[in-house]
Design a protein around this motif. Structure first.
Motif, PDB file in Angstrom:
ATOM      1  N   ALA A  48       0.013 -12.234  -0.929  1.00 22.71           N
ATOM      2  CA  ALA A  48      -1.287 -11.821  -0.421  1.00 22.71           C
ATOM      3  C   ALA A  48      -1.699 -10.485  -1.031  1.00 22.71           C
ATOM      4  CB  ALA A  48      -1.240 -11.703   1.098  1.00 22.71           C
ATOM      5  N   SER A  49      -2.995 -10.219  -0.994  1.00 24.37           N
ATOM      6  CA  SER A  49      -3.517  -8.946  -1.473  1.00 24.37           C
ATOM      7  C   SER A  49      -3.015  -7.819  -0.595  1.00 24.37           C
ATOM      8  CB  SER A  49      -5.046  -8.987  -1.431  1.00 24.37           C
ATOM      9  OG  SER A  49      -5.567  -7.697  -1.583  1.00 24.37           O
ATOM     10  N   SER A  50      -2.727  -6.686  -1.214  1.00 20.84           N
ATOM     11  CA  SER A  50      -2.240  -5.550  -0.431  1.00 20.84           C
ATOM     12  C   SER A  50      -3.322  -5.005   0.494  1.00 20.84           C
ATOM     13  CB  SER A  50      -1.691  -4.454  -1.343  1.00 20.84           C
ATOM     14  OG  SER A  50      -2.706  -3.969  -2.181  1.00 20.84           O
ATOM     15  N   LYS A  51      -4.585  -5.346   0.266  1.00 17.23           N
ATOM     16  CA  LYS A  51      -5.646  -4.923   1.175  1.00 17.23           C
ATOM     17  C   LYS A  51      -5.568  -5.661   2.511  1.00 17.23           C
ATOM     18  CE  LYS A  51      -9.346  -3.194  -1.712  1.00 17.23           C
ATOM     19  NZ  LYS A  51     -10.720  -3.346  -2.136  1.00 17.23           N
ATOM     20  N   GLU A  87       2.093  -4.332  -6.398  1.00 18.96           N
ATOM     21  CA  GLU A  87       1.828  -3.044  -5.750  1.00 18.96           C
ATOM     22  C   GLU A  87       0.935  -2.190  -6.644  1.00 18.96           C
ATOM     23  OE1 GLU A  87       0.908  -0.251  -3.757  1.00 18.96           O
ATOM     24  OE2 GLU A  87       1.920  -1.879  -2.724  1.00 18.96           O
ATOM     25  N   PRO A  88      -0.381  -2.216  -6.400  1.00 16.73           N
ATOM     26  CA  PRO A  88      -1.311  -1.482  -7.258  1.00 16.73           C
ATOM     27  C   PRO A  88      -1.076   0.027  -7.278  1.00 16.73           C
ATOM     28  CG  PRO A  88      -2.484  -2.733  -5.547  1.00 16.73           C
ATOM     29  CD  PRO A  88      -1.044  -3.002  -5.375  1.00 16.73           C
ATOM     30  N   ASP A  92      -0.588   2.297 -10.610  1.00 16.99           N
ATOM     31  CA  ASP A  92      -1.370   3.507 -10.903  1.00 16.99           C
ATOM     32  C   ASP A  92      -0.455   4.651 -11.332  1.00 16.99           C
ATOM     33  OD1 ASP A  92      -4.104   2.991 -10.617  1.00 16.99           O
ATOM     34  OD2 ASP A  92      -4.088   3.333  -8.454  1.00 16.99           O
ATOM     35  N   ASP A  93       0.562   4.905 -10.525  1.00 16.66           N
ATOM     36  CA  ASP A  93       1.463   6.031 -10.805  1.00 16.66           C
ATOM     37  C   ASP A  93       2.220   5.841 -12.109  1.00 16.66           C
ATOM     38  OD1 ASP A  93       0.935   7.798  -8.631  1.00 16.66           O
ATOM     39  OD2 ASP A  93       1.944   6.377  -7.314  1.00 16.66           O
ATOM     40  N   LEU A 111      -2.232 -10.567  -9.053  1.00 12.10           N
ATOM     41  CA  LEU A 111      -2.000  -9.362  -9.853  1.00 12.10           C
ATOM     42  C   LEU A 111      -3.301  -8.898 -10.503  1.00 12.10           C
ATOM     43  CD1 LEU A 111       1.376 -10.335 -11.566  1.00 12.10           C
ATOM     44  CD2 LEU A 111       1.051  -8.655  -9.745  1.00 12.10           C
ATOM     45  N   ARG A 112      -4.085  -9.850 -11.016  1.00 13.16           N
ATOM     46  CA  ARG A 112      -5.377  -9.492 -11.634  1.00 13.16           C
ATOM     47  C   ARG A 112      -6.331  -8.932 -10.584  1.00 13.16           C
ATOM     48  NH1 ARG A 112      -4.922 -14.640 -14.229  1.00 13.16           N
ATOM     49  NH2 ARG A 112      -4.017 -14.324 -16.269  1.00 13.16           N
TER      50      ARG A 112
END
Length: 191
Positions: A48-51, A87-88, A92-93, A111-112
């Motif tokens: 699922a989306s992390s949102k 994990e977006p 980022d990091d 992922l996209r």
């Protein structure tokens, strides 16, 4: 927690994987939490989306700081990172630290989509990110991962927790096959 630590330590010792074992503070029955919170099965939660998910299914800020600390352990010339799961914030990091990121998950479309959740998505290019649809147990069979080795592998997002114990050895063998000799394996383990 001691028995869980012993269990993981034995599995890692058996496969000789250099690892950093990270236990989250979450203490709950995974299936009960999934049934209660979202009425989904564990495979749907993992992709699922992390949102749409919250802690402990996605890392909170303190966990992200720990993951960033692991990224900062790597010298600048160590660039190849494999993230098992989605994990977006960690992506980022990694991009902020000029790392090359490969993300492997069971659903590449997630992922996209999660790129939209990334704060620094402008840093993403075909040169520094690969998205691969693949089960962690079958990385050696995937043409984009078969011959790749990484400086650091992150595993969270319920990757190990979804597997029956009988498949843990195969899981750690896959990690070992894709980890450079002086690489690190970072495992988030819910207990």
């Amino acid at each position: 927690m001691a028995s869980a630590y012993r269990l993981i330590s034995n599995a890692i010792a058996f496969t000789s994987v250099p690892a950093v074992i990270y236990f989250s503070n979450a203490r709950f029955n995974v299936q009960a939490a999934i049934d209660f919170a979202s009425n989904r099965n564990i495979d749907n939660v993992a992709s699922a989306s992390s949102k749409t998910l919250s802690y402990p299914f996605v890392p909170d800020r303190s966990e992200i700081r720990k993951f960033v600390g692991f990224l900062d352990m790597l010298p600048d010339h160590k660039k190849d990172i494999l993230i098992l799961g989605n994990e977006p914030k960690l992506r980022d990091d990694a991009f902020l630290r000029s790392k090359k990121v490969t993300c492997a998950d069971t659903d590449v479309s997630k992922l996209r989509e999660s790129r939209n959740e990334m704060r620094y998505k402008n840093l993403v290019s075909d040169d520094n990110e690969k998205l691969v649809e693949c089960e962690a147990l079958h990385m050696s069979e995937h043409p984009l991962l078969r011959d790749q080795q990484y400086d650091m592998i992150f595993s969270f997002d319920l990757q190990l927790n979804r597997l029956p114990f009988t498949q843990w050895e195969q899981y750690f063998d896959e990690i070992l096959a894709h980890l450079k000799d002086d690489g690190f394996f970072v495992l988030k383990m819910m207990h």
